[in-house]
Design an enzyme around this catalytic site. Structure first.
Site, PDB file in Angstrom:
ATOM      1  N   ARG A  15       0.802  -1.377   0.023  1.00 29.49           N
ATOM      2  CA  ARG A  15       0.039  -0.054   0.177  1.00 29.49           C
ATOM      3  C   ARG A  15       0.841   1.320   0.129  1.00 29.49           C
ATOM      4  NH1 ARG A  15      -0.560   4.679   2.650  1.00 29.49           N
ATOM      5  NH2 ARG A  15      -0.225   3.478   4.772  1.00 29.49           N
ATOM      6  N   ASP A  16       1.540   1.810   1.086  1.00 30.61           N
ATOM      7  CA  ASP A  16       2.372   2.868   1.248  1.00 30.61           C
ATOM      8  C   ASP A  16       3.263   2.790   0.179  1.00 30.61           C
ATOM      9  OD1 ASP A  16       3.636   5.094   1.994  1.00 30.61           O
ATOM     10  OD2 ASP A  16       3.149   4.806   3.978  1.00 30.61           O
ATOM     11  N   CYS A 240       4.118   9.096   0.400  1.00 32.62           N
ATOM     12  CA  CYS A 240       2.885   9.506   0.211  1.00 32.62           C
ATOM     13  C   CYS A 240       2.647  10.748  -0.982  1.00 32.62           C
ATOM     14  CB  CYS A 240       2.118  10.329   1.445  1.00 32.62           C
ATOM     15  SG  CYS A 240       0.486  10.979   1.126  1.00 32.62           S
TER      16      CYS A 240
HETATM   17  P1  HMG Z   1     -13.170  14.095  -3.055  1.00 33.61           P
HETATM   18  O1  HMG Z   1     -12.546  14.138  -4.816  1.00 33.61           O
HETATM   19  O2  HMG Z   1     -13.405  14.979  -2.458  1.00 33.61           O
HETATM   20  O3  HMG Z   1     -14.052  12.930  -3.169  1.00 33.61           O
HETATM   21  O4  HMG Z   1     -11.916  13.044  -2.466  1.00 33.61           O
HETATM   22  P2  HMG Z   1     -15.660  12.666  -3.717  1.00 33.61           P
HETATM   23  O5  HMG Z   1     -16.776  12.244  -2.618  1.00 33.61           O
HETATM   24  O6  HMG Z   1     -16.158  14.200  -4.361  1.00 33.61           O
HETATM   25  O7  HMG Z   1     -15.573  11.987  -4.959  1.00 33.61           O
HETATM   26  C1  HMG Z   1     -14.894  12.141  -6.165  1.00 33.61           C
HETATM   27  C2  HMG Z   1     -14.683  10.871  -7.201  1.00 33.61           C
HETATM   28  O8  HMG Z   1     -13.898   9.907  -6.445  1.00 33.61           O
HETATM   29  C3  HMG Z   1     -16.128  10.367  -7.057  1.00 33.61           C
HETATM   30  O9  HMG Z   1     -15.979   9.883  -8.543  1.00 33.61           O
HETATM   31  C4  HMG Z   1     -16.388   9.162  -6.113  1.00 33.61           C
HETATM   32  O10 HMG Z   1     -17.221   8.283  -6.662  1.00 33.61           O
HETATM   33  C5  HMG Z   1     -14.909   8.671  -6.096  1.00 33.61           C
HETATM   34  P3  HMG Z   1     -16.608  10.455  -9.821  1.00 33.61           P
HETATM   35  O11 HMG Z   1     -18.099  10.364  -9.700  1.00 33.61           O
HETATM   36  O12 HMG Z   1     -16.248  11.889 -10.081  1.00 33.61           O
HETATM   37  O13 HMG Z   1     -16.376   9.406 -10.978  1.00 33.61           O
HETATM   38  N1  HMG Z   1     -14.655   8.014  -4.858  1.00 33.61           N
HETATM   39  C6  HMG Z   1     -14.241   7.015  -4.571  1.00 33.61           C
HETATM   40  N2  HMG Z   1     -13.703   5.814  -5.564  1.00 33.61           N
HETATM   41  C7  HMG Z   1     -13.573   4.604  -5.170  1.00 33.61           C
HETATM   42  N3  HMG Z   1     -13.212   4.616  -3.764  1.00 33.61           N
HETATM   43  C8  HMG Z   1     -13.432   5.526  -2.832  1.00 33.61           C
HETATM   44  C9  HMG Z   1     -13.897   6.848  -3.363  1.00 33.61           C
HETATM   45  N4  HMG Z   1     -14.279   8.073  -2.744  1.00 33.61           N
HETATM   46  C10 HMG Z   1     -14.805   8.672  -3.798  1.00 33.61           C
HETATM   47  N5  HMG Z   1     -13.216   5.272  -1.598  1.00 33.61           N
HETATM   48  C11 HMG Z   1     -11.279  11.229  -1.108  1.00 33.61           C
HETATM   49  C12 HMG Z   1     -12.119  12.609  -1.047  1.00 33.61           C
HETATM   50  C13 HMG Z   1     -10.888  11.081   0.386  1.00 33.61           C
HETATM   51  C14 HMG Z   1     -11.939  10.314  -1.349  1.00 33.61           C
HETATM   52  C15 HMG Z   1      -9.771  11.475  -1.493  1.00 33.61           C
HETATM   53  O14 HMG Z   1      -9.383  12.696  -1.253  1.00 33.61           O
HETATM   54  C16 HMG Z   1      -8.919  10.346  -1.532  1.00 33.61           C
HETATM   55  O15 HMG Z   1      -9.226   9.163  -1.925  1.00 33.61           O
HETATM   56  N6  HMG Z   1      -7.793  10.484  -0.937  1.00 33.61           N
HETATM   57  C17 HMG Z   1      -6.864   9.429  -0.457  1.00 33.61           C
HETATM   58  C18 HMG Z   1      -5.419   9.920  -0.869  1.00 33.61           C
HETATM   59  C19 HMG Z   1      -4.399   8.980  -0.430  1.00 33.61           C
HETATM   60  O16 HMG Z   1      -4.612   7.901  -0.589  1.00 33.61           O
HETATM   61  N7  HMG Z   1      -3.309   9.392   0.184  1.00 33.61           N
HETATM   62  C20 HMG Z   1      -2.218   8.508   0.392  1.00 33.61           C
HETATM   63  C21 HMG Z   1      -2.660   7.518   1.645  1.00 33.61           C
HETATM   64  S1  HMG Z   1      -2.371   8.385   3.186  1.00 33.61           S
HETATM   65  C22 HMG Z   1      -0.813   8.171   3.692  1.00 33.61           C
HETATM   66  O17 HMG Z   1      -0.047   7.773   2.794  1.00 33.61           O
HETATM   67  C23 HMG Z   1      -0.287   8.589   4.973  1.00 33.61           C
HETATM   68  C24 HMG Z   1       0.018   7.127   5.729  1.00 33.61           C
HETATM   69  O18 HMG Z   1       0.931   6.051   5.083  1.00 33.61           O
HETATM   70  C25 HMG Z   1       0.413   7.432   7.277  1.00 33.61           C
HETATM   71  C26 HMG Z   1       1.725   8.460   7.172  1.00 33.61           C
HETATM   72  O19 HMG Z   1       2.717   8.086   6.685  1.00 33.61           O
HETATM   73  O20 HMG Z   1       1.698   9.520   7.972  1.00 33.61           O
HETATM   74  C27 HMG Z   1      -1.250   6.442   5.886  1.00 33.61           C
HETATM   75 MG    MG Z   2       3.310   6.345   5.453  1.00 30.67          MG
END
Ligand code: HMG
Ligand code: MG
Length: 299
Positions: A15-16, A240
């Site tokens: 994942r990450d 990320c």
């Molecule tokens: P948004 O654009 O505000 O969402 O994003 P929305 O609800 O307006 O939806 C936009 C579109 O996305 C729509 O599709 C939804 O259906 C679709 P459209 O109608 O435009 O075709 N959609 C989805 N599709 C599939 N699965 C879903 C989903 N949700 C919406 N779950 C949202 C808001 C939270 C969804 C977005 O910002 C997002 O997905 N962010 C994730 C970012 C990410 O994954 N970052 C990396 C992970 S975090 C990290 O790495 C840190 C960590 O490792 C810890 C650390 O290191 O500190 C964990």
């Molecule tokens: Mg991380």
């Protein structure tokens, strides 16, 4: 030196590790990678993220991957879930556990999830309730525990206040993320003295990125302070896409080597994790950078 007898390691490479890779890796390769990791003795693997494919195209095959892996008895396969849409996909694919994620920094929360910290926590309420109804445990990440790539230094009190909100909504486990790999061992002391007032230290998970080569040092200090649960990523893959300047996680091989030297048990076979790394190395066409991984690969 007081250390835990045993630590529990969650492998977050699939994942990450992969979320920041620019070239799309076929689902079949991800499945082979996870299947090989499953043979190493790991008890938990964060297999993918059911996030918006617009935000993280690399993991748009989350359902295919979750359905395609050969589940090994005793191994927990989890996925990142930001909202109900993500929960639906993860539960349809038969996930064992989910990870919701927010941050101790408002700007990072907005850049990463298009919502304030409070908005993300509101999204997690129905997700946590639905997951619990389905018998699924819920991990909650708090990113930027030391530094936010947009706002700079983050105070331990900010971290603790977000942890408190997450505990209020009933998540099962708190995972503290040094997203940009800025922590030094002294930060482990200051964070754990705050957050340790809310959660027993032995229940916390530490998620370190190794941008400045400090992750193993932080890990050792965290162990001395009572932490026995860590995330790590095969070969040091990771980062990320919404945290500029962040590099990979604490490398699995480095953590295993450290623990082997200290006599801390992990139950994980380092050589098998190295073999798993080769699968990804071939797919991405460049060497993985984990130091122990490199040493093990050339010996
Ligand atoms: P948004 O654009 O505000 O969402 O994003 P929305 O609800 O307006 O939806 C936009 C579109 O996305 C729509 O599709 C939804 O259906 C679709 P459209 O109608 O435009 O075709 N959609 C989805 N599709 C599939 N699965 C879903 C989903 N949700 C919406 N779950 C949202 C808001 C939270 C969804 C977005 O910002 C997002 O997905 N962010 C994730 C970012 C990410 O994954 N970052 C990396 C992970 S975090 C990290 O790495 C840190 C960590 O490792 C810890 C650390 O290191 O500190 C964990
Ligand atoms: Mg991380």
């Amino acid at each position: 030196m007081t250390l835990p007898e045993r630590i529990q390691l969650t492998e977050v490479g699939p994942r990450d590790g992969l979320q920041n890779e620019p070239e799309i890796i076929p689902a079949s390769v991800k499945i082979d990678f996870i299947d090989r990791l499953s043979q190493s003795g790991l008890l938990e693997i964060e297999a993918t993220a059911c996030v918006s494919p617009r935000w993280v195209p690399q993991l748009s095959d989350a359902v295919e991957v979750l359905k395609g892996i050969h589940r090994r008895d005793g191994v927990v396969y989890s996925a990142l879930v930001p909202n109900m849409e993500g929960w639906q996909r993860a539960s349809d694919a038969g996930v064992d556990k989910i990870s919701v994620f927010t941050a101790a920094s408002e700007t990072f929360s907005r850049k990463n999830t298009n919502g304030s910290i409070e908005e993300t926590i509101e999204r997690f309420m129905p997700v946590t309730a639905a997951a619990h109804d389905a018998g699924c445990r819920v991990r909650a990440y708090v990113s930027c525990i030391v530094v936010c790539p947009y706002e700079g230094a983050v105070r331990p009190e900010q971290v603790a206040s977000v942890v408190k909100r997450l505990l209020d909504i009933g998540v099962d486990e708190i995972d503290l993320g040094d997203t940009v790999g800025a922590a030094t061992p002294a930060d482990m002391d200051s964070i754990l003295s705050e957050v340790g007032q809310l959660v027993p230290v032995q229940d916390l998970v530490m998620h370190l990125h190794d941008t400045r080569g400090m992750a193993a040092a932080c890990c050792l200090r965290a162990m001395q302070l009572g932490i026995s649960r860590f995330d790590a990523s095969c070969g040091g893959l990771g980062g990320c896409p919404y945290a500029p300047g962040a590099s990979g996680n604490l490398a699995t091989g480095d953590l295993l080597y450290l623990c082997e030297g200290l006599g801390v048990q992990t139950g994980v076979d380092r050589q098998i994790t190295t073999e798993a790394g080769r699968i990804i190395e071939e797919a991405i066409g460049r060497p993985l950078t984990g130091r122990t991984y490199r040493a093990d690969s050339s010996s």
